[in-house]
Design an enzyme around this catalytic site. Sequence first.
Site, PDB file in Angstrom:
ATOM      1  N   GLU A 176       0.843  -1.215   0.000  1.00 15.40           N
ATOM      2  CA  GLU A 176       0.000   0.000   0.000  1.00 15.40           C
ATOM      3  C   GLU A 176       0.871   1.256   0.000  1.00 15.40           C
ATOM      4  O   GLU A 176       1.248   1.752   1.051  1.00 15.40           O
ATOM      5  CB  GLU A 176      -0.920   0.001   1.238  1.00 15.40           C
ATOM      6  CG  GLU A 176      -1.847   1.214   1.284  1.00 15.40           C
ATOM      7  CD  GLU A 176      -2.688   1.296   2.561  1.00 15.40           C
ATOM      8  OE1 GLU A 176      -2.408   0.560   3.529  1.00 15.40           O
ATOM      9  OE2 GLU A 176      -3.613   2.111   2.592  1.00 15.40           O
ATOM     10  N   LYS A 218      -2.625  -2.161  -2.947  1.00  8.65           N
ATOM     11  CA  LYS A 218      -3.667  -1.327  -2.345  1.00  8.65           C
ATOM     12  C   LYS A 218      -3.387   0.105  -2.787  1.00  8.65           C
ATOM     13  O   LYS A 218      -2.367   0.696  -2.418  1.00  8.65           O
ATOM     14  CB  LYS A 218      -3.657  -1.445  -0.821  1.00  8.65           C
ATOM     15  CG  LYS A 218      -4.730  -0.604  -0.139  1.00  8.65           C
ATOM     16  CD  LYS A 218      -5.139  -1.149   1.221  1.00  8.65           C
ATOM     17  CE  LYS A 218      -6.069  -0.196   1.939  1.00  8.65           C
ATOM     18  NZ  LYS A 218      -6.675  -0.778   3.139  1.00  8.65           N
ATOM     19  N   GLY A 261      -9.097   6.795   1.846  1.00 13.43           N
ATOM     20  CA  GLY A 261      -8.176   7.926   2.001  1.00 13.43           C
ATOM     21  C   GLY A 261      -8.756   9.239   2.498  1.00 13.43           C
ATOM     22  O   GLY A 261      -8.107  10.269   2.329  1.00 13.43           O
ATOM     23  N   GLY A 262      -9.958   9.241   3.066  1.00 12.10           N
ATOM     24  CA  GLY A 262     -10.547  10.491   3.538  1.00 12.10           C
ATOM     25  C   GLY A 262     -11.685  10.983   2.653  1.00 12.10           C
ATOM     26  O   GLY A 262     -12.273  12.041   2.892  1.00 12.10           O
TER      27      GLY A 262
HETATM   28  C1  5MM Z   1      -7.238   1.890   9.211  1.00  9.91           C
HETATM   29  O1  5MM Z   1      -6.094   2.629   8.860  1.00  9.91           O
HETATM   30  C2  5MM Z   1      -5.011   1.799   8.455  1.00  9.91           C
HETATM   31  C3  5MM Z   1      -3.875   1.878   9.380  1.00  9.91           C
HETATM   32  O2  5MM Z   1      -3.385   3.175   9.460  1.00  9.91           O
HETATM   33  P1  5MM Z   1      -2.656   3.646  10.849  1.00  9.91           P
HETATM   34  O3  5MM Z   1      -1.440   2.819  11.007  1.00  9.91           O
HETATM   35  O4  5MM Z   1      -2.379   5.103  10.631  1.00  9.91           O
HETATM   36  O5  5MM Z   1      -3.648   3.454  11.937  1.00  9.91           O
HETATM   37  C4  5MM Z   1      -4.646   2.161   7.010  1.00  9.91           C
HETATM   38  O6  5MM Z   1      -3.527   1.464   6.564  1.00  9.91           O
HETATM   39  C5  5MM Z   1      -5.814   1.800   6.159  1.00  9.91           C
HETATM   40  O7  5MM Z   1      -5.859   0.412   5.992  1.00  9.91           O
HETATM   41  C6  5MM Z   1      -5.745   2.426   4.781  1.00  9.91           C
HETATM   42  O8  5MM Z   1      -5.182   3.708   4.809  1.00  9.91           O
HETATM   43  C7  5MM Z   1      -7.134   2.496   4.193  1.00  9.91           C
HETATM   44  O9  5MM Z   1      -7.980   3.163   5.077  1.00  9.91           O
HETATM   45  P2  5MM Z   1      -8.963   4.287   4.518  1.00  9.91           P
HETATM   46  O10 5MM Z   1      -9.627   4.839   5.761  1.00  9.91           O
HETATM   47  O11 5MM Z   1      -8.076   5.274   3.826  1.00  9.91           O
HETATM   48  O12 5MM Z   1      -9.919   3.582   3.574  1.00  9.91           O
END
Ligand code: 5MM
Length: 334
Positions: A176, A218, A261-262
């Site tokens: 990712e 990802k 991603g927000g």
């Molecule tokens: C859930 O967030 C995941 C872990 O991030 P942290 O280490 O900052 O807590 C992150 O890797 C997540 O799997 C991806 O960014 C996808 O999440 P979103 O919310 O962007 O769909």
Amino acid sequence: MVPTLEKMAADLMAPGKGILAADESETTMAKRLEPLGIANTVDNARRVRELFFTAPDIEKYLSGIILYASSLTNETAEGVAFPRLLEQRGIIPGVKVDNGHGELANFPGEEISYGLETLDTRLTEYYELGARFTKWRSVVHIGDDIPTITALQANAHVLAQYAAMVQAHHMVPIVEPEVLYSGTHTLERSREAHEVTLRTLFRTLESYQIQLSGLILKASMVLPGKESGIPLHAPDVVRETVAALHATVPPNIGGIVFLSGGQTPAEATEHLNGIALHKNPWPITFSYSRALEEEALLAWGGNDEQVHDAHKAFVRRLRYVVQARSGDYQGETA
Ligand code: 5MM
């Protein structure tokens, strides 16, 4: 018989399904819970995951769920370990294995991900606890003179070493390289940053002899910076995202899953639907965290009496994103 990595990747990319990213670190969990007035305690983080993992019918929509390492040993209120619960429901348990990220010295504004030194030992442990696939996230910031090639190469080498080690443990690596939405950049700048990031990554993965058919990317979507003031226009996002991916991602990888991603849940759903309507050389689906969890967390609010409403909101969004991954999403109808 032990399935091949290719088959394991294909199972995660199963038609009509996608992946829930429930792998929030303690810091990210605090950002999700505190605005709702829920204390960020260890037990509340466990309750959040139990809420999602016990929702009715989720196995119809989810091929896999990514856990945070410490939640591999968490249990439901009835005492069932999370990986066991998911297996029983036919959902493949996965785990996030990077140890976060931090400043890359000499490269202001850029970051490098951590965790390789202890990875081999941790993979053995996570496999024993039931994990069957893994995810590693690195972040790419867009700014005046960034991303730099050096930072992209440094992160690509880390992702490639991670992927090699995971495949040696016979698990599917999800790589990712998240190009962040935050910033004031244009859509064109985001596309350029995606292209250079992905081109650097795949050259590096190939040089490390990674089996691409047993690897999943990802990916972030190409968006104008969140603080740019440029409104999101779905056809532009879809066109630029598809163009960036088609130009840089080899056709023989196991698949592409998107992060949200927000973006709002509706935006992330609409954009996925548009991408799915293109003729793509790889299977695509979702691996959202925020866009899948946001509405359910709001409905729940930490209150056990609201579990039913939270489940309803979660399953409703799952239904939409599953429609979207096949290009069948017709909007927010029910
Ligand atoms: C859930 O967030 C995941 C872990 O991030 P942290 O280490 O900052 O807590 C992150 O890797 C997540 O799997 C991806 O960014 C996808 O999440 P979103 O919310 O962007 O769909």
